[in-house]
Design a protein around this motif. Sequence first.
Motif, PDB file in Angstrom:
ATOM      1  N   SER A   1      58.234   5.232  56.794  1.00 39.82           N
ATOM      2  CA  SER A   1      57.624   4.154  57.561  1.00 39.82           C
ATOM      3  C   SER A   1      56.106   4.182  57.373  1.00 39.82           C
ATOM      4  CB  SER A   1      57.973   4.327  59.032  1.00 39.82           C
ATOM      5  OG  SER A   1      57.259   3.412  59.811  1.00 39.82           O
ATOM      6  N   ALA A   2      55.508   3.013  57.244  1.00 40.05           N
ATOM      7  CA  ALA A   2      54.062   2.925  57.046  1.00 40.05           C
ATOM      8  C   ALA A   2      53.290   3.406  58.273  1.00 40.05           C
ATOM      9  CB  ALA A   2      53.670   1.491  56.704  1.00 40.05           C
ATOM     10  N   ASP A   3      53.839   3.176  59.459  1.00 46.10           N
ATOM     11  CA  ASP A   3      53.135   3.557  60.675  1.00 46.10           C
ATOM     12  C   ASP A   3      53.799   4.701  61.433  1.00 46.10           C
ATOM     13  OD1 ASP A   3      55.317   2.116  61.435  1.00 46.10           O
ATOM     14  OD2 ASP A   3      54.196   0.479  62.357  1.00 46.10           O
ATOM     15  N   GLY A   4      54.767   5.372  60.812  1.00 41.01           N
ATOM     16  CA  GLY A   4      55.404   6.536  61.416  1.00 41.01           C
ATOM     17  C   GLY A   4      56.518   6.233  62.398  1.00 41.01           C
ATOM     18  N   GLU A   5      56.812   4.966  62.600  1.00 40.10           N
ATOM     19  CA  GLU A   5      57.873   4.626  63.545  1.00 40.10           C
ATOM     20  C   GLU A   5      59.248   4.915  62.953  1.00 40.10           C
ATOM     21  OE1 GLU A   5      59.012   0.527  64.387  1.00 40.10           O
ATOM     22  OE2 GLU A   5      57.785  -0.099  62.698  1.00 40.10           O
ATOM     23  N   THR A   6      60.227   5.054  63.841  1.00 43.55           N
ATOM     24  CA  THR A   6      61.611   5.229  63.411  1.00 43.55           C
ATOM     25  C   THR A   6      62.213   3.842  63.222  1.00 43.55           C
ATOM     26  OG1 THR A   6      61.796   7.300  64.604  1.00 43.55           O
ATOM     27  CG2 THR A   6      63.851   6.184  64.040  1.00 43.55           C
ATOM     28  N   ILE A   7      62.824   3.629  62.074  1.00 46.35           N
ATOM     29  CA  ILE A   7      63.438   2.337  61.772  1.00 46.35           C
ATOM     30  C   ILE A   7      64.935   2.565  61.624  1.00 46.35           C
ATOM     31  CG2 ILE A   7      63.493   0.375  60.197  1.00 46.35           C
ATOM     32  CD1 ILE A   7      60.631   1.130  59.347  1.00 46.35           C
ATOM     33  N   PRO A   8      65.747   1.895  62.415  1.00 51.79           N
ATOM     34  CA  PRO A   8      67.192   2.130  62.377  1.00 51.79           C
ATOM     35  C   PRO A   8      67.840   1.536  61.123  1.00 51.79           C
ATOM     36  CG  PRO A   8      66.699   0.337  63.869  1.00 51.79           C
ATOM     37  CD  PRO A   8      65.388   0.890  63.417  1.00 51.79           C
ATOM     38  N   ALA A   9      69.053   2.014  60.823  1.00 53.48           N
ATOM     39  CA  ALA A   9      69.824   1.475  59.696  1.00 53.48           C
ATOM     40  C   ALA A   9      70.083  -0.011  59.934  1.00 53.48           C
ATOM     41  CB  ALA A   9      71.130   2.240  59.551  1.00 53.48           C
ATOM     42  N   ASP A  10      70.222  -0.740  58.857  1.00 53.45           N
ATOM     43  CA  ASP A  10      70.485  -2.185  58.841  1.00 53.45           C
ATOM     44  C   ASP A  10      69.270  -3.029  59.222  1.00 53.45           C
ATOM     45  OD1 ASP A  10      73.097  -1.842  57.930  1.00 53.45           O
ATOM     46  OD2 ASP A  10      73.846  -1.620  59.987  1.00 53.45           O
ATOM     47  N   ALA A  11      68.110  -2.402  59.478  1.00 52.57           N
ATOM     48  CA  ALA A  11      66.893  -3.178  59.753  1.00 52.57           C
ATOM     49  C   ALA A  11      66.331  -3.688  58.425  1.00 52.57           C
ATOM     50  CB  ALA A  11      65.865  -2.304  60.460  1.00 52.57           C
ATOM     51  N   HIS A  12      65.576  -4.760  58.494  1.00 51.67           N
ATOM     52  CA  HIS A  12      64.950  -5.325  57.304  1.00 51.67           C
ATOM     53  C   HIS A  12      63.500  -4.864  57.224  1.00 51.67           C
ATOM     54  CE1 HIS A  12      68.349  -7.868  56.270  1.00 51.67           C
ATOM     55  NE2 HIS A  12      68.499  -8.061  57.587  1.00 51.67           N
ATOM     56  N   VAL A  13      63.073  -4.490  56.027  1.00 53.85           N
ATOM     57  CA  VAL A  13      61.727  -3.953  55.831  1.00 53.85           C
ATOM     58  C   VAL A  13      61.067  -4.608  54.616  1.00 53.85           C
ATOM     59  CG1 VAL A  13      62.200  -1.703  56.893  1.00 53.85           C
ATOM     60  CG2 VAL A  13      62.633  -2.024  54.465  1.00 53.85           C
ATOM     61  N   THR A  14      59.758  -4.507  54.589  1.00 52.49           N
ATOM     62  CA  THR A  14      58.958  -4.951  53.449  1.00 52.49           C
ATOM     63  C   THR A  14      58.264  -3.735  52.869  1.00 52.49           C
ATOM     64  OG1 THR A  14      58.542  -7.070  54.515  1.00 52.49           O
ATOM     65  CG2 THR A  14      57.083  -6.465  52.709  1.00 52.49           C
ATOM     66  N   VAL A  15      58.244  -3.620  51.546  1.00 51.21           N
ATOM     67  CA  VAL A  15      57.575  -2.498  50.884  1.00 51.21           C
ATOM     68  C   VAL A  15      56.070  -2.758  50.907  1.00 51.21           C
ATOM     69  CG1 VAL A  15      57.346  -1.178  48.756  1.00 51.21           C
ATOM     70  CG2 VAL A  15      59.581  -2.120  49.408  1.00 51.21           C
ATOM     71  N   LYS A  16      55.328  -1.839  51.495  1.00 48.28           N
ATOM     72  CA  LYS A  16      53.875  -1.960  51.620  1.00 48.28           C
ATOM     73  C   LYS A  16      53.122  -1.123  50.591  1.00 48.28           C
ATOM     74  CE  LYS A  16      53.761  -4.757  55.052  1.00 48.28           C
ATOM     75  NZ  LYS A  16      53.219  -6.100  54.882  1.00 48.28           N
ATOM     76  N   GLY A  17      53.782  -0.100  50.063  1.00 47.87           N
ATOM     77  CA  GLY A  17      53.109   0.760  49.102  1.00 47.87           C
ATOM     78  C   GLY A  17      54.058   1.806  48.553  1.00 47.87           C
ATOM     79  N   LEU A  18      53.497   2.706  47.757  1.00 49.67           N
ATOM     80  CA  LEU A  18      54.268   3.774  47.135  1.00 49.67           C
ATOM     81  C   LEU A  18      53.560   5.100  47.335  1.00 49.67           C
ATOM     82  CD1 LEU A  18      54.892   2.037  43.714  1.00 49.67           C
ATOM     83  CD2 LEU A  18      56.613   2.438  45.448  1.00 49.67           C
ATOM     84  N   ASP A  19      54.331   6.138  47.488  1.00 53.11           N
ATOM     85  CA  ASP A  19      53.813   7.496  47.475  1.00 53.11           C
ATOM     86  C   ASP A  19      54.680   8.234  46.473  1.00 53.11           C
ATOM     87  OD1 ASP A  19      52.672   9.933  47.901  1.00 53.11           O
ATOM     88  OD2 ASP A  19      53.528  10.238  49.898  1.00 53.11           O
TER      89      ASP A  19
END
Length: 146
Positions: free
Chosen positions: A118-136
């Motif tokens: 997560s970009a901001d450290g939050e927990t994101i549950p399964a089946d949620a939709h996300v946008t790729v902000k960067g790569l590490d």
Amino acid sequence: MSPLTLWFVVACVLYIVEIVTSGFVILGFAIGATLSAITAWIGGGTEVQIGAFIVGALLFFFFIRPVLMRRWKERHARLPKTNAEALIGRKGKVTEAIDGDAHTGRVQIDGDNFMARSADGETIPADAHVTVKGLDSTILIVKRYD
């Protein structure tokens, strides 16, 4: 070896080195050596040749290199993104919950499954939709969207 030959050889070597490196740094010295070779050819003394080298290199670094670098960046921005870079901005679905503390989580994009954080450290549950902000490295940095 005459000064003309010496400057010519130095310029040629520097041009070759610039070809195999990047950043347009060596090119400034190659241009300075070329101006020194021209100065030697028209009969300038050693001090004048060294002055031509310094002036040529400084003119390149202050006036020509910034234009070349700006053009290079503009060209790079127009090229299509490939490989992992192409994933930035894409949308995906969380297949394994993203836990900021445990550094776990996976995201699926176009049938491919990637490790994600997560970009901001939050927990994101399964089946949620996300946008790729960067790569590490090979890990996607994502942010939830609704």
